[in-house]
Design a protein around this motif. Structure first.
Motif, mmCIF file in Angstrom:
data_model
loop_
_atom_site.group_PDB
_atom_site.id
_atom_site.type_symbol
_atom_site.label_atom_id
_atom_site.label_comp_id
_atom_site.label_asym_id
_atom_site.label_seq_id
_atom_site.Cartn_x
_atom_site.Cartn_y
_atom_site.Cartn_z
ATOM 1 N N UNK A 41 -3.912 17.979 13.605
ATOM 2 C CA UNK A 41 -3.307 16.587 12.484
ATOM 3 C C UNK A 41 -4.202 15.285 13.246
ATOM 4 N N UNK A 42 -3.898 15.300 14.226
ATOM 5 C CA UNK A 42 -4.610 14.406 15.121
ATOM 6 C C UNK A 42 -6.406 14.049 14.907
ATOM 7 N N UNK A 43 -6.636 15.518 14.165
ATOM 8 C CA UNK A 43 -8.093 15.067 13.992
ATOM 9 C C UNK A 43 -8.276 14.336 12.277
ATOM 10 N N UNK A 44 -6.981 14.829 11.451
ATOM 11 C CA UNK A 44 -7.185 14.676 10.559
ATOM 12 C C UNK A 44 -6.553 12.606 9.983
ATOM 13 N N UNK A 45 -5.719 12.527 11.626
ATOM 14 C CA UNK A 45 -5.456 11.346 11.201
ATOM 15 C C UNK A 45 -6.788 10.238 11.767
ATOM 16 N N UNK A 46 -7.134 10.902 13.149
ATOM 17 C CA UNK A 46 -7.824 9.849 13.154
ATOM 18 C C UNK A 46 -9.574 9.811 12.243
ATOM 19 N N UNK A 47 -9.396 10.706 11.666
ATOM 20 C CA UNK A 47 -10.974 10.941 10.389
ATOM 21 C C UNK A 47 -10.687 9.118 9.750
ATOM 22 N N UNK A 48 -9.587 9.676 9.203
ATOM 23 C CA UNK A 48 -8.641 8.568 8.302
ATOM 24 C C UNK A 48 -9.072 7.381 8.776
ATOM 25 N N UNK A 49 -8.554 7.202 9.947
ATOM 26 C CA UNK A 49 -8.239 6.137 11.183
ATOM 27 C C UNK A 49 -9.420 5.521 10.943
#
Length: 128
Positions: A41-49
């Motif tokens: 989830x952290x990776x997905x959040x950072x990809x988006x951010x």
């Protein structure tokens, strides 16, 4: 300039895809705030951010470059941005080996080049 608009539209769709990916993952993992310590989830959040942090500024700078340097500069920069952001997102999400590194480097180089071109053009503008 049509290449710029097509790339901008595709980047918009990539933004939607990254947004939906985070939302879907939050629902699956039942983590509605923050990342809950979940690395995926952290990776997905950072990809988006990271996408949202860099793409708007890059698009604005490319658009400014189009006023002074014309079609080919604009087209090349728009395509480079699109490829860089796809690579970066794919790299963070684990789909493209070295994608994060190549995408980040591409985005940074584009930012430097676009900024330098705008600065140069600004110094050469004639005031009335």
């Amino acid at each position: 300039m049509p290449v710029f608009y097509v790339c901008a539209g595709l980047l918009g769709l990539l933004a939607v895809s990254l947004t939906v990916s985070v939302g879907r993952m939050r629902m699956q993992k039942k983590i509605y705030l923050g990342d809950g310590g979940d690395k995926e989830l952290l990776a997905a959040i950072r990809a988006h951010g990271n996408f949202m942090e860099y793409v708007p500024l890059c698009l604005v700078l490319i658009y400014f470059v189009s006023d002074f340097y014309g079609y080919w500069y604009t087209a090349i920069m728009a395509v480079v941005l699109l490829l860089a952001r796809v690579l970066h997102a794919g790299g963070i999400l684990g789909f493209i080996p070295l994608g994060r590194t190549i995408g980040a480097a591409g985005t940074t180089i584009l930012l430097v080049v676009a900024s330098a071109l705008i600065i140069y053009s600004g110094f050469n503008l004639k005031q009335y």
